[in-house]
Design a protein around this motif. Structure first.
Motif, short mmCIF file in Angstrom:
data_model
loop_
_atom_site.label_atom_id
_atom_site.label_comp_id
_atom_site.label_asym_id
_atom_site.label_seq_id
_atom_site.Cartn_x
_atom_site.Cartn_y
_atom_site.Cartn_z
N ARG A 24 39.48 37.15 40.78
CA ARG A 24 39.06 36.83 42.87
C ARG A 24 40.10 35.45 43.76
O ARG A 24 40.23 35.31 43.25
CB ARG A 24 37.77 36.49 43.27
CG ARG A 24 36.55 37.28 42.55
CD ARG A 24 35.35 36.38 42.40
NE ARG A 24 35.66 35.24 42.10
CZ ARG A 24 34.93 34.11 41.92
NH1 ARG A 24 33.41 34.67 43.04
NH2 ARG A 24 34.86 32.62 41.95
N PRO A 25 41.04 36.57 44.52
CA PRO A 25 41.95 35.88 45.02
C PRO A 25 41.36 35.20 46.20
O PRO A 25 39.95 35.66 46.65
CB PRO A 25 42.94 37.14 45.78
CG PRO A 25 42.04 38.30 45.76
CD PRO A 25 40.67 38.57 44.61
N PHE A 26 41.85 34.19 46.52
CA PHE A 26 41.38 32.74 47.62
C PHE A 26 40.01 32.06 46.94
O PHE A 26 39.15 30.86 47.82
CB PHE A 26 41.38 33.34 48.38
CG PHE A 26 42.11 33.39 49.05
CD1 PHE A 26 43.35 33.41 49.40
CD2 PHE A 26 42.29 35.11 49.03
CE1 PHE A 26 44.74 34.05 50.29
CE2 PHE A 26 43.46 35.68 49.97
CZ PHE A 26 44.40 35.40 50.54
N HIS A 27 39.12 32.79 45.64
CA HIS A 27 38.38 31.75 44.88
C HIS A 27 38.47 30.94 43.80
O HIS A 27 38.54 30.11 43.93
CB HIS A 27 36.95 33.01 44.49
CG HIS A 27 36.71 33.80 46.05
ND1 HIS A 27 36.96 34.29 47.11
CD2 HIS A 27 34.93 33.17 46.49
CE1 HIS A 27 35.98 34.51 46.84
NE2 HIS A 27 35.01 33.96 47.83
N ASP A 28 39.25 32.12 42.76
CA ASP A 28 40.02 31.38 41.86
C ASP A 28 41.70 30.85 41.67
O ASP A 28 42.06 31.09 42.52
CB ASP A 28 39.64 32.61 41.11
CG ASP A 28 38.47 33.06 40.39
OD1 ASP A 28 37.99 32.36 41.06
OD2 ASP A 28 38.44 34.28 40.18
#
Length: 784
Positions: free
Chosen positions: A10-14
């Motif tokens: 998940r981009p911008f989460h992980d």
């Protein structure tokens, strides 16, 4: 770690998935990381209607394609850095992967990503027929200003849903208006028109090279805003940055090739599950019969036929009774083009050597023009073509057109093969019929004769039945004058396109005046076949070779070599064809004006040089054969001959073959402080264009890895933006860290304001205690 066990990124989460291993080559990427990258990209391909290109796969991994919102985040990418497209302007160079702003008037614009790009040459008919010379040719026409650039007609497909799907009602309205006006987008929502390419740039068909060049140039600020700069010790070093970007692109491309979950068609990919569903139940968005399209691609005539995919699709889409929904609208076009090519590729690959049950050989010849130009040809065909993977484009149409006179006839309008009523050849026990033609053929038929320094003689002779039956090779008078008068002689025979055993290739012969006796001519030789012979003064080795034709002669399938048709027709008892096929002139037969006369070599030696490389060359990777100039000279005329002027003629001939693209040269520069210390250059022959391209890519990757040594932060988590939970804001430390980082990569004029809704995580060694402290530095605090 398996794909099923790994959590989808998940981009911008992980933490970023664009990690140092991507800069070190595909062989360095661990299996678990590779599976996680492929799983994410497969999910992206499934979420989008457009195929996944290597460049758009790079974008997804680098800039973060959010699977939940079905798009990129414009606030992070900054649309002001996108390419602005306005009505009335000429289309700029837009490789796949480019982010664009489509001007809607005022301050409004549609954001989009280029997802596919094809040639749109107007010479291709609506029924798909394409001139042979167009297949594999450099696209477009030279620029009017004569600067070496080219003007190329293109169809560029953009995804207006790349920043979130579906579009809002207002965006749909604006898109409809743009398509209706037709000033920027055509009725299908595609960008179409002429594109001006500058001179000395990458091939206009190479999206990966063009997109890399774009990111390193006009889009440098966009590139450095991503994780790459944080993975390098010095992102300001242009050579290191370029090597890192190219290596990352190559690694991602290789990972996509290895993915079992994807079907690949060159740089494009689609989920295997989607393709299988299309084949079982048909596409839910179109009723175009793909099998009918592929059947049309496999049509042929007496000459090879070249058919484009896009015109066939477009014609069928326009003829549908239900015009409410165009199946080629927007990115649906790219999906259907990919699907049609994959079905055709499967058909050709499943056939034996690409030959379909009806005796037609089907192969892709150009993957870029018209969405793909397929070549259909009746058998037989040269072994080098038949044994090459039919999914590998060879550009045969362009190559053949460069070697034969131009023709205005369409492939499907050629007349039936002449002399279908020809008589059979005489039985072996019948005496040869010595009519006027065969009587004239008993004399030497010299088509080319060159004397260099009064020591080298190269001539071409067409063998007649007497020569073949009695094992003789006549000598041209100049050749007999320079050949050694006593001692054993060796004839080294090469048969272009047909392997010979050792006893046939190297033969001991004896001389009797102007004839060599004791030649064991191979069974595949026939009356009329032309043999090019090279003899030099005092040499005991004679080199001879045949020339394989692009197409078999009109007399029959087995007659594939250059021949004197008058002699061949007489031997067959057939009438000589009126449209006798002349020997095709090689495109490199004309010496370049920039090369002095004394350095142009001997044109007639070129076939013999290539034959010697193929037989005697040192075997290398990808089937290459290597020899130095002196080694080639020894292979042609024997190791004992000392003749420096003739050796230089061989070397100059090799240089001209390098200029023509037939060979490559590996320079041996040696010590610059010691002239001549490097030794002779090495000349390399490649079995085909694919092998040469693979070797060049391998060499370029090795060079990139060398450049990157010591410049990649291994086991490093690059800086990245992380989304904040609702009701939280970034800490002061995170804002200050972001300002320092963005100023470093974009300069003192950069906007240092941290984007609302995000915090900033500074880079750190993976798994180190520093990483946790840096995360705390960028921690979030509830809004007051």
């Amino acid at each position: 770690m398996t794909v099923t066990a790994a959590k989808v990124w998940r981009p911008f989460h992980d933490e970023p998935l664009f990690v140092p291993e991507l800069l070190l080559g595909p062989g360095v990427v661990p299996d678990g990381l590779s599976a996680r990258i492929v799983d994410y990209l497969t999910q992206v391909a499934g979420a989008r209607r457009a195929p996944l290109h290597t460049c758009t796969a790079f974008n997804a991994l680098y800039f973060g394609f959010d699977l939940q919102t079905h798009g990129y985040r414009a606030e992070v990418l900054d649309p002001e850095l996108f390419v602005l497209l306005s009505a009335g302007q000429q289309l700029p160079v837009l490789p796949v992967g480019t982010f664009v702003r489509i001007d809607r008037g005022g301050r409004r614009s549609l954001w989009a990503e280029v997802v596919a790009r094809y040639g749109a040459d107007p010479a291709i008919d609506d029924d798909g027929w394409a001139p042979a010379a167009l297949s594999g040719a450099p696209p477009g026409q030279p620029s009017a200003d004569g600067d070496g650039g080219r003007v190329v007609p293109e169809r560029i497909i953009v995804d207006v849903e790349a920043f979130g799907a579906p579009l809002t009602p207002a965006e749909y309205t604006e898109l409809y208006r743009l398509k209706r006006r037709g000033t920027l987008l055509d009725r299908r929502g595609h960008l179409t028109g002429l594109v001006q390419y500058p001179p000395h740039g990458p091939d206009s068909r190479d999206d990966m090279a063009l997109y890399t060049q774009y990111l390193l140039g006009p889009a440098r600020a966009l590139l450095l805003g991503g994780p790459l700069g944080g993975l390098l010790t010095n992102a300001d070093d242009n050579q290191v940055l370029a090597a890192a970007l190219q290596q990352a692109m190559d690694t991602i491309n290789t990972l996509l090739d290895r993915a079992d979950t994807l079907r690949r068609w060159h740089e494009y990919a689609t989920p295997r599950s989607r393709f299988d569903q299309y084949r079982r139940a048909g596409s839910p968005t179109t009723d175009i019969d793909i099998d009918d399209i592929v059947h049309t691609l496999s049509r042929t005539a007496d000459q090879p036929r070249y058919t484009g995919v896009w015109p066939l699709l477009s014609t069928r889409a326009d003829s549908r009774n239900d015009a409410d929904e165009d199946p080629l609208d927007q990115v649906g076009a790219a999906d259907i083009v990919l699907h049609a090519n994959l079905v055709a590729a499967d058909l050709a690959a499943d056939a034996t050597d690409g030959v379909l049950p009806g005796g037609t050989h089907l192969r892709i010849d150009d993957t870029w023009q018209a969405g793909g130009l397929w070549r259909a040809q009746r058998c037989p065909l040269p072994a080098t073509v038949q044994t090459t993977d039919p999914r590998t484009p060879l550009g045969l149409g362009y190559q053949q057109a460069m070697r034969t006179p131009p023709s205005n006839d369409r492939d499907d309008e050629f007349q039936p093969e002449p002399h279908a009523h020809r008589q059979a050849a005489p039985e072996p026990d019948e005496p040869p019929q010595h009519n006027e033609q065969t009587q004239a053929a008993n004399t030497l038929d010299l088509t080319e004769l060159t004397v260099v320094h009064d020591s080298l003689v190269v001539y071409t002779i067409a063998l007649n039945e007497t020569h073949w039956d009695s094992g003789e090779l006549p000598l041209a008078e100049p050749a007999a004058a320079v050949l050694a008068t006593s001692g054993p002689l060796i004839l080294e025979l090469h048969h272009d396109g047909e392997p010979l055993d050792d006893a046939e290739q190297v033969q001991h012969v004896v001389r009797d005046g102007i004839v060599l006796h004791g030649v064991d001519w191979p069974w595949s030789f026939y009356p009329g076949i032309k043999v090019t012979v090279a003899v030099t003064r005092d040499a005991t080795r004679i080199a001879a070779t045949t020339t394989l034709l692009e197409q078999p002669l009109t007399f029959g399938d087995q007659y594939r070599w250059d021949a004197n048709l008058r002699i061949l027709a007489a031997a067959l008892g057939a009438e000589e064809p009126d449209d006798a096929i002349p020997r095709p002139a090689e495109p490199d037969d004309v010496p370049q004006a920039s090369v002095p006369d004394r350095h142009r070599g001997v044109t007639q030696l070129r076939g013999l040089v290539i034959a010697a490389l193929r037989r005697h060359g040192t075997t290398g990777a990808f089937g290459a054969r290597r020899l130095t100039g002196p080694q080639l000279f020894a292979a042609l005329f024997g190791p004992d001959l000392v003749a420096p002027p003739l050796m230089w003629e061989v070397i100059y001939t090799c240089d001209r073959l390098v200029d023509a693209g037939r060979l490559t040269c590996e320079r041996n520069v040696g010590d610059p402080d010691r002239p001549g210390s490097g030794g002779p250059d090495t000349y390399v022959w490649w079995p085909n264009h694919t092998a040469r391209r693979q070797a060049e890519q391998h060499s370029a990757a090795a060079h990139r890895r060398q450049v990157l040594v010591g410049h990649v932060r291994e086991y490093w988590v690059p800086p990245f933006l992380r989304t904040l939970p609702a009701g939280h804001q970034a800490s002061d430390q995170a804002r200050q860290a972001y300002a320092e980082w963005i100023t470093k990569i974009r300069g003192p004029d950069a906007d240092t304001t941290l984007i609302e809704g995000y915090t900033f995580v500074r880079g750190a060694l993976r798994g180190s205690s520093d990483q946790h402290s840096l995360l705390r530095l960028a921690d979030t605090a509830p809004q007051p």
